[in-house]
Design an enzyme around this catalytic site. Structure first.
Site, PDB file in Angstrom:
ATOM      1  N   GLU A 155      14.802  43.228  10.675  1.00  0.00           N
ATOM      2  CA  GLU A 155      14.717  44.572  10.103  1.00  0.00           C
ATOM      3  C   GLU A 155      16.112  45.173  10.239  1.00  0.00           C
ATOM      4  O   GLU A 155      16.529  45.516  11.333  1.00  0.00           O
ATOM      5  CB  GLU A 155      13.651  45.392  10.829  1.00  0.00           C
ATOM      6  CG  GLU A 155      13.187  46.611  10.056  1.00  0.00           C
ATOM      7  CD  GLU A 155      14.060  47.816  10.296  1.00  0.00           C
ATOM      8  OE1 GLU A 155      14.975  48.056   9.471  1.00  0.00           O
ATOM      9  OE2 GLU A 155      13.840  48.517  11.281  1.00  0.00           O
ATOM     10  N   GLU A 197      26.076  52.001   5.076  1.00  0.00           N
ATOM     11  CA  GLU A 197      25.191  52.753   5.968  1.00  0.00           C
ATOM     12  C   GLU A 197      26.028  53.476   7.018  1.00  0.00           C
ATOM     13  O   GLU A 197      26.737  52.848   7.812  1.00  0.00           O
ATOM     14  CB  GLU A 197      24.198  51.811   6.644  1.00  0.00           C
ATOM     15  CG  GLU A 197      23.177  52.536   7.504  1.00  0.00           C
ATOM     16  CD  GLU A 197      22.139  51.600   8.106  1.00  0.00           C
ATOM     17  OE1 GLU A 197      20.959  51.985   8.147  1.00  0.00           O
ATOM     18  OE2 GLU A 197      22.519  50.499   8.531  1.00  0.00           O
ATOM     19  N   LYS A 216      14.741  41.798  24.671  1.00  0.00           N
ATOM     20  CA  LYS A 216      16.092  42.266  24.963  1.00  0.00           C
ATOM     21  C   LYS A 216      16.258  43.629  24.323  1.00  0.00           C
ATOM     22  O   LYS A 216      16.605  43.752  23.145  1.00  0.00           O
ATOM     23  CB  LYS A 216      17.173  41.320  24.436  1.00  0.00           C
ATOM     24  CG  LYS A 216      18.572  41.684  25.009  1.00  0.00           C
ATOM     25  CD  LYS A 216      19.696  41.521  24.024  1.00  0.00           C
ATOM     26  CE  LYS A 216      19.956  42.738  23.190  1.00  0.00           C
ATOM     27  NZ  LYS A 216      20.485  43.917  23.928  1.00  0.00           N
ATOM     28  N   CYS A 261      17.317  53.925  10.026  1.00  0.00           N
ATOM     29  CA  CYS A 261      17.539  52.969   8.935  1.00  0.00           C
ATOM     30  C   CYS A 261      16.833  53.402   7.657  1.00  0.00           C
ATOM     31  O   CYS A 261      17.253  53.030   6.561  1.00  0.00           O
ATOM     32  CB  CYS A 261      17.070  51.578   9.360  1.00  0.00           C
ATOM     33  SG  CYS A 261      15.382  51.520  10.003  1.00  0.00           S
TER      34      CYS A 261
END
Length: 481
Positions: free
Chosen positions: A253, A387, A178, A287
């Site tokens: 992750e 973040e 996906k 990231c």
């Protein structure tokens, strides 16, 4: 079957890749694909629904009955074929990343190349990892876990798909991918390329749709044994909760708020540009971005001057221009998110050294933001803890080496970190005390056999090389009396 049509400048995608074929979508919801450089519609994609997803899972389940018993040699041959097929379309993959995502070409090329090379890295891991071990009358085998659901993010589409697919194929798993619906054009180019390998039917299936539709079906479906996900912490937590119902194996992750420790013996003329590269890579939408720069208080004024000077090289512009370093954000939503964090930093008392709110001069169209550096940041500020996923760097002063390590570890994240200094034994000592899954010394670097993944809220499990392959394997012991 023709799967991509172009009317004037609008590309239309209406199919998914199931059981070795491009098949028309059962789902009917259509989403616009937006060029982030100007906000214009460049395509439309028909999104998959639960029925499309269940068809893909069923195809992968049928294929696993055979592929799950494949030999190392058979898997290695497929990995080489996948590498060759993707390599043949490398320029098209880069162009799609630039157009649809706004990835700057100087970053898009190495990202796409890393993805393609993941097939060869997994072949190497496959050849080196013993799948059978024996002693006395005991035999231990490493068995493929089964059908794997691979859920990928939008900021490095080809890398994520190829990396996860390579590890799964090496382990003997079949997959349902996906990808992010925001990467539909990029995915189409990649799957068209991989289709040319004539893989066993059902080994590779791709359904493009929303996370709360396609992703949710993958997570709850009992015929999916494994989920490998790259994305946000919130979604990762939901996958862990919902996947527990069917005992899903998971690799997650997730996010990062990576520290870069600039030691007092660092060569500033090299260290400052290196720190900025790590902070602003992929236009800050990474990231691993080193978005907290920890600087000795005694050198803060010198570092601030160095940052002002070095930032002139981080040009904003057309992502297709090889000279551009910072491209647009992926969407209007992402642009607004970053603006809200810049405002929050100012409200909490941080000082804008470079950049600030609004569009850069000359870039009112599209989703461009000003690359921004904050100073006078304390580690408890929102911009130092959350973040942002954009080109925003927080500079934090520290007193001692021990203080720097404490600040570096004072985060719920632990994905990536960096240490900059000329005394290598000291730099290694500092690196060994940082709670992060990967730490680089002096420059951003990579090793396709080194594990990738995070401590704490940055995730569960590891990817790359044998570590990524092992994540798709189960251990079975056979004992004779």
């Amino acid at each position: 079957m023709k799967t991509l049509t172009k009317t004037d400048t609008i590309k239309t995608l209406t199919t998914h890749y199931i059981d070795g074929e491009f098949v028309e979508s059962h789902g009917k919801e259509v989403m616009d694909i937006i060029n982030p450089t100007n906000g214009e519609v460049i395509g439309r994609v028909t999104l998959a629904d639960e029925e499309d997803t269940r068809l893909a899972i069923a195809a992968a389940k049928r294929a696993f009955a055979t592929y799950g018993r494949s030999t190392k040699e058979e898997r290695a041959k497929i990995l080489r074929q996948l590498h060759a097929a993707a390599s043949a379309r490398i320029d098209d993959l880069i162009a799609a990343m630039v157009e649809e995502y706004g990835g700057v070409v100087q970053f898009a090329r190495p990202i796409v190349e890393s993805g393609i090379n993941a097939f060869l890295a997994s072949e190497k891991a496959l050849q080196e990892l013993p799948l059978v071990r024996s002693w006395g009358k005991t035999t231990v085998t490493m068995e493929p876990v089964g059908v794997a659901g691979l859920i990928t993010a939008w900021n490095a589409n080809a890398l994520f798909i190829c990396l996860k697919l390579a590890s799964a194929v090496a382990a003997g798993c079949t997959v349902v991918i996906k990808p992010s619906e925001m990467s539909s054009l990029q995915t189409q180019v990649l799957i068209e390329a991989l289709h040319e390998t004539k893989l066993p039917k059902g080994l590779l299936n791709v359904v493009t749709g929303l996370g709360n539709v396609v992703g949710a079906e993958l997570v709850r479906n009992p015929d999916v044994a494994k989920i490998s996900f790259t994305g946000s912490v919130a979604v990762g937590q939901r996958i862990m909760r919902d996947g527990a119902e069917t005992m899903k194996r998971v690799t997650l992750e997730l996010g990062g708020k990576s520290p870069t420790i600039l030691l007092d013996d660092a060569a500033l003329d090299q260290a400052i540009p290196s720190a900025l590269v790590m902070a602003l890579l992929n236009s800050g939408q990474a990231c691993a971005a080193g978005t907290r720069l920890l600087v000795p208080k005694s050198q803060l004024d010198t570092v601030k001057r160095g940052i002002r000077a070095a930032m002139r090289a981080f040009t904003v512009g057309d992502p297709a221009d090889p000279k551009t370093v910072i491209g647009p954000m992926v969407s209007q939503k992402q642009y607004e998110r970053i603006q809200s964090y810049i405002r929050k930093g100012i409200e909490e008392g941080a000082e804008v050294l470079v950049g600030g709110e609004g569009h850069p001069e000359g870039f009112k169209a599209g989703y461009y933001v000003k690359p921004t550096v904050f100073v006078n940041v304390t580690n408890n500020m929102t911009i130092a803890q959350e973040e942002i996923f954009g080109p925003v760097l927080s500079v934090i002063a520290y007193d001692t080496e021990e203080d720097a390590i404490r600040i570096a570890n004072d985060s719920r994240y632990g994905l990536h970190a960096a240490v900059l200094g000329t005394d290598l034994p000291r730099a290694r000592r500092v690196a060994s005390q940082i709670r992060a899954g990967r730490v680089v010394i002096n420059n951003m670097t990579d090793d396709p056999q080194a594990p990738w993944g995070g401590f704490k809220y940055s995730g569960v499990g590891r990817e790359y090389g044998r570590y990524g392959m092992e994540a798709f394997l189960e251990t079975r012991a056979i004992l004779e009396s």
